[in-house]
Design an enzyme around this catalytic site. Structure first.
Site, short mmCIF file in Angstrom:
data_model
loop_
_atom_site.label_atom_id
_atom_site.label_comp_id
_atom_site.label_asym_id
_atom_site.label_seq_id
_atom_site.Cartn_x
_atom_site.Cartn_y
_atom_site.Cartn_z
CB VAL A 23 11.52 -53.97 -1.74
CG1 VAL A 23 10.46 -54.84 -0.91
CG2 VAL A 23 10.94 -52.65 -2.47
CD GLU A 24 19.03 -55.65 0.67
OE1 GLU A 24 19.61 -55.41 -0.03
OE2 GLU A 24 18.74 -56.15 1.99
CG ASN A 25 11.66 -61.74 0.33
OD1 ASN A 25 12.24 -62.95 0.86
ND2 ASN A 25 10.22 -60.91 0.02
CB ALA A 26 14.12 -63.64 4.25
CB CYS A 59 16.48 -54.14 -9.36
SG CYS A 59 17.55 -55.38 -8.99
CE1 TYR A 69 20.61 -61.67 1.90
CE2 TYR A 69 20.59 -63.95 2.33
CZ TYR A 69 20.42 -62.81 2.96
OH TYR A 69 20.86 -62.62 4.43
CB CYS A 96 17.17 -53.20 -14.19
SG CYS A 96 16.57 -54.17 -12.22
CD GLU A 119 17.87 -49.96 -11.45
OE1 GLU A 119 19.67 -50.09 -11.70
OE2 GLU A 119 17.50 -51.07 -10.49
#
Length: 132
Positions: free
Chosen positions: A43-46, A53, A48, A89, A55
């Site tokens: 799940v990315e986010n603006a 991740c 960064y 991770c 995992e």
């Protein structure tokens, strides 16, 4: 890995990844020692560094369900090359898995690209036993 429920879970959850910035979708699944399977996607986010991740998501789902012991992990990455867990991770996996736990990296189609033990990926690791 067609009939492997852990691989199927990693492949399926990859479709739900939120990766608008990198366009690199990842799915991961962990199997607990009692055979339960938990999955997570990146799940990315603006902002960064605030993304998570796949995992980490799978481990969080496992912990939320009350499980604490990982038998193996399957990571399904975005290309035909192995998508290995990042350093953070690897340490998160180590919190709940022994050094001999298997970590398989598969293609989006389910082809096994490489299999390592956690000890291969995180040699001389620091884990919960080090604090006992």
């Amino acid at each position: 890995m067609d009939h492997d429920p852990v691989a199927r879970a990693a492949m399926a959850v990859r479709a739900h990844a939120y990766a608008p910035y990198s366009r690199f979708a990842v799915g991961a699944a962990v199997e607990t020692v009692d055979g339960r399977v938990f999955a997570g996607c990146n799940v990315e986010n603006a902002a960064y560094p605030e993304g998570t991740c796949a995992e980490a998501g799978a481990i969080a789902a496992m912990v939320a369900a009350g499980a604490r012991h990982i038998r193996r992990v399957v990571v399904c990455g975005g290309t035909g090359t192995a998508c290995t867990p990042c350093g953070g991770c690897r340490q998160k996996i180590r919190e709940f898995a022994p050094p001999e736990a298997e970590i398989a990296m598969i293609s989006p189609q389910g082809t096994v690209l490489v299999v390592h033990t956690l000890a291969d990926l995180l040699p001389d690791s620091f884990g919960p036993g080090n604090l006992a």
